[in-house]
Design a protein around this motif. Structure first.
Motif, mmCIF file in Angstrom:
data_model
loop_
_atom_site.group_PDB
_atom_site.id
_atom_site.type_symbol
_atom_site.label_atom_id
_atom_site.label_comp_id
_atom_site.label_asym_id
_atom_site.label_seq_id
_atom_site.Cartn_x
_atom_site.Cartn_y
_atom_site.Cartn_z
ATOM 1 N N LEU A 53 10.892 -68.542 -68.445
ATOM 2 C CA LEU A 53 10.031 -69.714 -68.304
ATOM 3 C C LEU A 53 10.841 -70.957 -67.960
ATOM 4 N N GLU A 54 12.037 -71.056 -68.543
ATOM 5 C CA GLU A 54 12.902 -72.199 -68.248
ATOM 6 C C GLU A 54 13.248 -72.270 -66.765
ATOM 7 N N HIS A 55 13.339 -71.101 -66.132
ATOM 8 C CA HIS A 55 13.701 -71.051 -64.713
ATOM 9 C C HIS A 55 12.490 -70.844 -63.804
ATOM 10 N N GLY A 56 11.289 -70.898 -64.361
ATOM 11 C CA GLY A 56 10.084 -70.756 -63.553
ATOM 12 C C GLY A 56 9.859 -69.362 -63.004
ATOM 13 N N ILE A 57 10.349 -68.346 -63.719
ATOM 14 C CA ILE A 57 10.203 -66.961 -63.282
ATOM 15 C C ILE A 57 8.957 -66.359 -63.934
ATOM 16 N N PRO A 58 8.097 -65.682 -63.196
ATOM 17 C CA PRO A 58 6.911 -65.051 -63.786
ATOM 18 C C PRO A 58 7.285 -64.053 -64.878
ATOM 19 N N VAL A 59 6.428 -63.929 -65.888
ATOM 20 C CA VAL A 59 6.681 -63.049 -67.031
ATOM 21 C C VAL A 59 5.540 -62.048 -67.169
ATOM 22 N N PHE A 60 5.899 -60.787 -67.377
ATOM 23 C CA PHE A 60 4.941 -59.705 -67.592
ATOM 24 C C PHE A 60 5.273 -59.058 -68.930
ATOM 25 N N GLN A 61 4.270 -58.911 -69.818
ATOM 26 C CA GLN A 61 4.505 -58.406 -71.177
ATOM 27 C C GLN A 61 3.579 -57.237 -71.504
ATOM 28 N N PRO A 62 3.810 -56.098 -70.904
ATOM 29 C CA PRO A 62 2.941 -54.942 -71.169
ATOM 30 C C PRO A 62 3.228 -54.326 -72.538
ATOM 31 N N ARG A 63 2.190 -53.857 -73.197
ATOM 32 C CA ARG A 63 2.411 -53.135 -74.451
ATOM 33 C C ARG A 63 3.012 -51.753 -74.189
ATOM 34 N N ARG A 64 2.654 -51.175 -73.051
ATOM 35 C CA ARG A 64 3.203 -49.870 -72.654
ATOM 36 C C ARG A 64 3.579 -49.929 -71.187
ATOM 37 N N PRO A 68 -0.761 -46.814 -66.636
ATOM 38 C CA PRO A 68 -1.048 -46.893 -65.199
ATOM 39 C C PRO A 68 -1.197 -48.321 -64.682
ATOM 40 N N GLU A 69 -1.856 -49.180 -65.462
ATOM 41 C CA GLU A 69 -2.040 -50.557 -65.005
ATOM 42 C C GLU A 69 -0.717 -51.322 -64.959
ATOM 43 N N ALA A 70 0.218 -50.985 -65.877
ATOM 44 C CA ALA A 70 1.530 -51.627 -65.865
ATOM 45 C C ALA A 70 2.335 -51.167 -64.649
ATOM 46 N N VAL A 71 2.273 -49.880 -64.347
ATOM 47 C CA VAL A 71 2.979 -49.345 -63.188
ATOM 48 C C VAL A 71 2.458 -49.987 -61.901
ATOM 49 N N GLU A 72 1.157 -50.146 -61.821
ATOM 50 C CA GLU A 72 0.567 -50.767 -60.635
ATOM 51 C C GLU A 72 0.992 -52.229 -60.501
ATOM 52 N N GLU A 73 1.118 -52.925 -61.630
ATOM 53 C CA GLU A 73 1.584 -54.310 -61.595
ATOM 54 C C GLU A 73 3.002 -54.384 -61.025
ATOM 55 N N LEU A 74 3.864 -53.469 -61.426
ATOM 56 C CA LEU A 74 5.232 -53.452 -60.918
ATOM 57 C C LEU A 74 5.264 -53.188 -59.414
ATOM 58 N N ARG A 75 4.375 -52.332 -58.953
ATOM 59 C CA ARG A 75 4.352 -51.989 -57.529
ATOM 60 C C ARG A 75 3.987 -53.187 -56.644
ATOM 61 N N GLN A 76 3.344 -54.201 -57.237
ATOM 62 C CA GLN A 76 2.938 -55.362 -56.457
ATOM 63 C C GLN A 76 4.143 -56.173 -55.977
ATOM 64 N N TYR A 77 5.270 -55.981 -56.648
ATOM 65 C CA TYR A 77 6.482 -56.730 -56.306
ATOM 66 C C TYR A 77 7.420 -55.811 -55.527
ATOM 67 N N GLU A 78 7.799 -56.207 -54.362
ATOM 68 C CA GLU A 78 8.665 -55.357 -53.535
ATOM 69 C C GLU A 78 10.136 -55.624 -53.881
ATOM 70 N N ALA A 79 10.499 -55.185 -55.074
ATOM 71 C CA ALA A 79 11.866 -55.406 -55.568
ATOM 72 C C ALA A 79 12.819 -54.359 -54.995
ATOM 73 N N ASP A 80 14.054 -54.784 -54.744
ATOM 74 C CA ASP A 80 15.089 -53.845 -54.308
ATOM 75 C C ASP A 80 15.594 -52.990 -55.466
ATOM 76 N N ILE A 81 15.591 -53.602 -56.657
ATOM 77 C CA ILE A 81 16.227 -52.949 -57.804
ATOM 78 C C ILE A 81 15.625 -53.502 -59.090
ATOM 79 N N TYR A 82 15.620 -52.687 -60.137
ATOM 80 C CA TYR A 82 15.245 -53.138 -61.476
ATOM 81 C C TYR A 82 16.531 -53.186 -62.309
ATOM 82 N N GLU A 94 8.246 -42.234 -63.077
ATOM 83 C CA GLU A 94 7.442 -42.920 -62.064
ATOM 84 C C GLU A 94 7.941 -44.343 -61.848
ATOM 85 N N VAL A 95 8.277 -45.037 -62.935
ATOM 86 C CA VAL A 95 8.795 -46.402 -62.834
ATOM 87 C C VAL A 95 10.205 -46.391 -62.250
#
Length: 325
Positions: A53-64, A68-82, A94-95
């Motif tokens: 938050l200090e750096h203005g980066i979006p935050v995602f806080q899934p319980r699991r 499936p909904e958490a995995v789909e949220e991750l897919r929305q971001y075209e990241a090179d690496i985790y 899958e993740v």
């Protein structure tokens, strides 16, 4: 490099901060849900969330994270690496398969030794002379993936969990930044972990802090340092819990009550483990299974943490009393 960062505690926040300073594009941070604390049950955000938050980066806080909904949220971001550091949840295959470069883990030990949840505490308790940070390509196992890059540091005989944690937090940030540079240059060579050299560092719990004075003083000292500041090493005194925060091995008990560096076979056989041998201005000397433990900082149940000097002003300990009895 476009990154999704996953982590929760201070150790992970240090790595996130280092990645931001190095100019990497952090698309999203994933961290554990806010936890209730205290009687008010006020929700407290994780150190990684606060850093993001200090750096203005979006935050995602899934319980699991496997949901499936958490995995789909991750897919929305075209990241090179985790990048993952002490996230607190196990990633599904899958993740792991989503980003082009896969998932890298920042692990606070020199793998394959000390896989698991509490490597920093266990290296101190076990008397290791060095530790470090390993960057690992994650697979479906627990800390079993190929090793990509390591940096090591020495463990000082004054290090406790807090001081070593802070050193490794800084080292973790340095190591992941260097590893990503080498990855982009194609200079990282995966190395398989040898199972015959592996060991496991299970999660620390409060019961593991109980002191057994029949053990050598050096072993007890390592337990105290490995358990400080959490969950703390403890014994009992006059029916109350007594936490020991700082001590050191102090030689062998001699028949006249003094201490020296003589062999344990020359010590006073009438002393029993846990017996208070002597009280000095700044320490309490206690007999152990091998040698004497000098205690410099302690805390009786219901009281503040204090030096031995201040403690003895208010608590009238006597030589011959036994701790843990």
């Amino acid at each position: 490099m476009k990154i999704i960062f996953m982590g929760t505690p201070d150790f992970a926040a240090g790595a996130l901060e280092a990645l931001v300073r190095a100019g990497h594009d952090i698309l999203l941070t994933v961290t554990q849900p806010d936890k209730p604390k205290g009687r008010s049950s006020e929700l407290i955000p994780s150190p990684v969330k606060l850093c993001a938050l200090e750096h203005g980066i979006p935050v995602f806080q899934p319980r699991r994270i496997k949901a499936p909904e958490a995995v789909e949220e991750l897919r929305q971001y075209e990241a090179d690496i985790y990048i993952v550091a002490a996230f607190g949840q196990i990633l599904s295959q899958e993740v792991l398969d989503i980003p082009h470069y896969g998932c890298l883990n920042i692990h606070a030990s020199l793998l394959p030794k000390y896989r698991g949840a509490s490597p920093i505490q266990h290296v101190i308790i076990d008397g290791e002379e060095k530790t470090g940070v390993t960057i690992m390509q994650m697979d479906a196992g627990i800390d079993t993936g190929d090793m990509l890059y390591k940096k090591e540091i020495s463990i000082q005989n004054t290090d406790n969990y807090e001081t070593l944690h802070d050193k490794l937090t800084v080292l973790g940030g340095q190591t992941i930044v260097e590893a990503l540079t080498l990855l982009e240059q194609g200079k990282l060579t995966p190395e398989k972990q040898r199972e015959d050299q592996s060991s496991y560092a299970p999660l620390i719990d409060k019961t593991m802090g109980k002191i057994d004075f029949s053990q050598p003083a050096a072993v007890i000292d390592r337990k105290i340092r490995g358990m400080t500041p959490w969950p703390s090493a403890f014994t009992s005194y006059r029916g109350k819990q007594l936490k020991i925060w700082r001590a050191e091995p102090g030689g062998i008990a001699a028949p006249d009550g003094s201490t020296s560096s003589v062999r344990s076979s020359d010590s006073d056989s009438s002393c029993v483990p846990g017996e208070i041998l002597r009280l000095d201005r700044d320490s309490v000397s206690v007999v152990t299974g091998e040698g004497v433990l000098r205690i410099f900082e302690l805390q009786l149940e219901g009281k503040k943490r204090m030096t031995a000097h201040d403690f003895l002003l208010g608590v009238k300990m006597q030589p011959g009393e036994i701790l843990g009895n």
